[in-house]
Design a protein around this motif. Sequence first.
Motif, PDB file in Angstrom:
ATOM      1  N   ARG A  12       0.660  -0.937  -0.015  1.00 21.79           N
ATOM      2  CA  ARG A  12      -0.120  -0.070   0.034  1.00 21.79           C
ATOM      3  C   ARG A  12       0.821   1.389  -0.046  1.00 21.79           C
ATOM      4  O   ARG A  12       0.813   2.430   0.879  1.00 21.79           O
ATOM      5  CB  ARG A  12      -0.988   0.089   1.131  1.00 21.79           C
ATOM      6  N   VAL A  13       1.825   1.238  -0.921  1.00 16.07           N
ATOM      7  CA  VAL A  13       2.581   2.328  -0.856  1.00 16.07           C
ATOM      8  C   VAL A  13       2.929   2.597  -2.428  1.00 16.07           C
ATOM      9  O   VAL A  13       2.309   1.649  -3.357  1.00 16.07           O
ATOM     10  CB  VAL A  13       4.098   2.306  -0.399  1.00 16.07           C
ATOM     11  N   SER A  14       3.499   3.767  -3.070  1.00 21.98           N
ATOM     12  CA  SER A  14       3.503   3.891  -4.451  1.00 21.98           C
ATOM     13  C   SER A  14       5.082   3.313  -4.752  1.00 21.98           C
ATOM     14  O   SER A  14       5.963   3.282  -4.274  1.00 21.98           O
ATOM     15  CB  SER A  14       3.523   5.430  -4.812  1.00 21.98           C
ATOM     16  N   PRO A  15       5.351   2.930  -6.079  1.00 20.99           N
ATOM     17  CA  PRO A  15       6.478   2.499  -6.781  1.00 20.99           C
ATOM     18  C   PRO A  15       7.620   3.256  -6.780  1.00 20.99           C
ATOM     19  O   PRO A  15       8.562   3.284  -6.379  1.00 20.99           O
ATOM     20  CB  PRO A  15       6.192   2.220  -8.144  1.00 20.99           C
ATOM     21  N   ARG A  16       7.076   5.073  -6.621  1.00 21.93           N
ATOM     22  CA  ARG A  16       8.021   5.904  -6.706  1.00 21.93           C
ATOM     23  C   ARG A  16       8.729   6.030  -5.255  1.00 21.93           C
ATOM     24  O   ARG A  16       9.793   6.285  -4.969  1.00 21.93           O
ATOM     25  CB  ARG A  16       7.344   7.422  -7.015  1.00 21.93           C
ATOM     26  N   MET A  17       7.888   5.803  -4.348  1.00 20.91           N
ATOM     27  CA  MET A  17       8.276   5.606  -3.038  1.00 20.91           C
ATOM     28  C   MET A  17       9.315   4.615  -2.630  1.00 20.91           C
ATOM     29  O   MET A  17      10.458   4.848  -2.140  1.00 20.91           O
ATOM     30  CB  MET A  17       7.154   5.710  -1.944  1.00 20.91           C
ATOM     31  N   LEU A  18       8.943   3.437  -3.348  1.00 23.17           N
ATOM     32  CA  LEU A  18       9.965   2.334  -3.244  1.00 23.17           C
ATOM     33  C   LEU A  18      11.353   2.789  -4.036  1.00 23.17           C
ATOM     34  O   LEU A  18      12.565   2.221  -3.599  1.00 23.17           O
ATOM     35  CB  LEU A  18       9.387   0.911  -3.689  1.00 23.17           C
ATOM     36  N   ARG A  19      11.155   3.419  -5.036  1.00 24.48           N
ATOM     37  CA  ARG A  19      12.629   3.798  -5.701  1.00 24.48           C
ATOM     38  C   ARG A  19      13.371   4.513  -4.798  1.00 24.48           C
ATOM     39  O   ARG A  19      14.463   4.547  -4.864  1.00 24.48           O
ATOM     40  CB  ARG A  19      12.122   4.271  -7.008  1.00 24.48           C
ATOM     41  N   HIS A  20      12.582   5.819  -4.188  1.00 27.63           N
ATOM     42  CA  HIS A  20      13.371   6.503  -3.395  1.00 27.63           C
ATOM     43  C   HIS A  20      13.920   5.893  -2.155  1.00 27.63           C
ATOM     44  O   HIS A  20      15.240   6.063  -1.808  1.00 27.63           O
ATOM     45  CB  HIS A  20      12.437   7.535  -2.595  1.00 27.63           C
ATOM     46  N   ALA A 139      -5.777   8.582  -7.195  1.00 23.04           N
ATOM     47  CA  ALA A 139      -4.265   9.213  -7.486  1.00 23.04           C
ATOM     48  C   ALA A 139      -3.259   7.996  -7.244  1.00 23.04           C
ATOM     49  O   ALA A 139      -2.217   7.896  -8.052  1.00 23.04           O
ATOM     50  CB  ALA A 139      -3.888  10.300  -6.550  1.00 23.04           C
ATOM     51  N   SER A 140      -3.430   6.870  -6.461  1.00 24.24           N
ATOM     52  CA  SER A 140      -2.775   5.774  -6.253  1.00 24.24           C
ATOM     53  C   SER A 140      -3.493   4.842  -5.378  1.00 24.24           C
ATOM     54  O   SER A 140      -4.672   5.045  -4.922  1.00 24.24           O
ATOM     55  CB  SER A 140      -1.516   6.334  -5.140  1.00 24.24           C
ATOM     56  N   SER A 192       1.960  -0.561 -11.069  1.00 22.52           N
ATOM     57  CA  SER A 192       3.010   0.259 -11.506  1.00 22.52           C
ATOM     58  C   SER A 192       2.725   1.674 -12.050  1.00 22.52           C
ATOM     59  O   SER A 192       3.414   2.431 -11.980  1.00 22.52           O
ATOM     60  CB  SER A 192       3.960  -0.693 -12.696  1.00 22.52           C
ATOM     61  N   GLY A 193       1.440   1.769 -12.507  1.00 24.84           N
ATOM     62  CA  GLY A 193       1.151   3.322 -12.743  1.00 24.84           C
ATOM     63  C   GLY A 193       0.875   4.165 -11.669  1.00 24.84           C
ATOM     64  O   GLY A 193       0.777   3.707 -10.681  1.00 24.84           O
ATOM     65  N   SER A 194       0.888   5.337 -11.926  1.00 21.85           N
ATOM     66  CA  SER A 194       0.707   6.372 -10.947  1.00 21.85           C
ATOM     67  C   SER A 194      -0.665   6.392 -10.488  1.00 21.85           C
ATOM     68  O   SER A 194      -1.114   7.007  -9.332  1.00 21.85           O
ATOM     69  CB  SER A 194       1.124   7.746 -11.374  1.00 21.85           C
ATOM     70  N   ALA A 195      -1.570   6.238 -11.270  1.00 22.42           N
ATOM     71  CA  ALA A 195      -3.045   6.366 -10.904  1.00 22.42           C
ATOM     72  C   ALA A 195      -3.692   5.067 -11.185  1.00 22.42           C
ATOM     73  O   ALA A 195      -3.333   4.235 -11.824  1.00 22.42           O
ATOM     74  CB  ALA A 195      -3.767   7.330 -11.745  1.00 22.42           C
ATOM     75  N   VAL A 196      -4.932   4.781 -10.405  1.00 23.40           N
ATOM     76  CA  VAL A 196      -5.509   3.501 -10.225  1.00 23.40           C
ATOM     77  C   VAL A 196      -7.207   3.711 -10.708  1.00 23.40           C
ATOM     78  O   VAL A 196      -7.695   4.935 -10.374  1.00 23.40           O
ATOM     79  CB  VAL A 196      -5.726   2.989  -9.075  1.00 23.40           C
ATOM     80  N   VAL A 197      -7.588   2.914 -11.645  1.00 20.80           N
ATOM     81  CA  VAL A 197      -9.234   2.971 -12.040  1.00 20.80           C
ATOM     82  C   VAL A 197      -9.788   2.248 -11.063  1.00 20.80           C
ATOM     83  O   VAL A 197      -9.592   1.054 -10.786  1.00 20.80           O
ATOM     84  CB  VAL A 197      -9.402   2.622 -13.533  1.00 20.80           C
ATOM     85  N   VAL A 198     -10.712   2.766 -10.373  1.00 21.20           N
ATOM     86  CA  VAL A 198     -11.632   2.082  -9.346  1.00 21.20           C
ATOM     87  C   VAL A 198     -12.880   2.045  -9.696  1.00 21.20           C
ATOM     88  O   VAL A 198     -13.611   2.750 -10.372  1.00 21.20           O
ATOM     89  CB  VAL A 198     -11.544   3.013  -8.006  1.00 21.20           C
ATOM     90  N   HIS A 199     -13.290   0.885  -9.656  1.00 20.39           N
ATOM     91  CA  HIS A 199     -14.696   0.138 -10.213  1.00 20.39           C
ATOM     92  C   HIS A 199     -15.405  -0.229  -9.214  1.00 20.39           C
ATOM     93  O   HIS A 199     -15.014  -1.365  -8.323  1.00 20.39           O
ATOM     94  CB  HIS A 199     -14.441  -0.832 -11.238  1.00 20.39           C
TER      95      HIS A 199
END
Length: 285
Positions: A12-20, A139-140, A192-199
């Motif tokens: 429950r984090v963003s890939p960008r955070m893991l890269r940092h 957004a994520s 892996s994308g920055s945004a998520v489509v919620v259904h």
Amino acid sequence: MFTIGDFARYGRVSPRMLRHYDAIGLLRPDRTDPATGYRFYGAAQLARLNRIIALKDLGFTLQQVGAVLDEQVGPEELRGMLRLRRVELADAVAAATARLAQVEARLRSIESEGHMPADDVVIKTVPAVRVAELTGTAASYEPQDIGPVIGPLYENLFPLLEGAGIRPTGPGIARYEDAPQGSPDGEGGSGSGSAVVVHAGVTVSAPVGPVGDTGVQVVELPPFEAATIVHRGAMDDVLPTAQTLAHWLDAHGYRSTGYAREVTLECPPDRDQWVTELQEPVAKA
């Protein structure tokens, strides 16, 4: 092993955070492909990620987090820190209260490490199902981004169906997928994308297609092979259950092939009494 996208989703984090975290040496991937540079993580690394997020949300700088982790901080010490921080945030805004709820979820994951029943997960074929759903974009995959999107979607869905004369015939089914922009960073894996489509959907027997001009769409979801686990309690507290599933997949040689569906089995007014089945599409690694 999990791709950075899948590991970010389980944590429950963003890939960008893991890269940092990788860049500053706080959480290195278990393996980096020398040819592509893609990062891969093991389920055991969720333990360190949980501690990083819990300490960061308690107000520690990342430099302080690294120092604390080097001292092998345990669940009881983290629980004590949380109590102190809770007093400081007593008069804070609602956003801070929501963040504390996420810290609690992280702590429950930490406290459950090594105590995960193997029989909680069941592999089964999920049949095709028809759902009426409304869709939005978050957004994520982080809880503070998903909650404000999926809640209003469900609040609007049922009155729209009632107005169109469509009655639900089964449970609610929430599902997620990457936003159309996909993965701009080039690293693979769902999430892996920055945004998520919620259904936000519910089972129906209506014809496939749009429901008038309501924005509701009836779709046929295909069958798939799934690893399933039942979560009891509010979805804000789903983290330990989702990570139990991640550990099981890693230990039994399965890989995720997409986002889990969240099937609501019981939904009383008290959210702590909710019963939800997570259905993770899987294949043998």
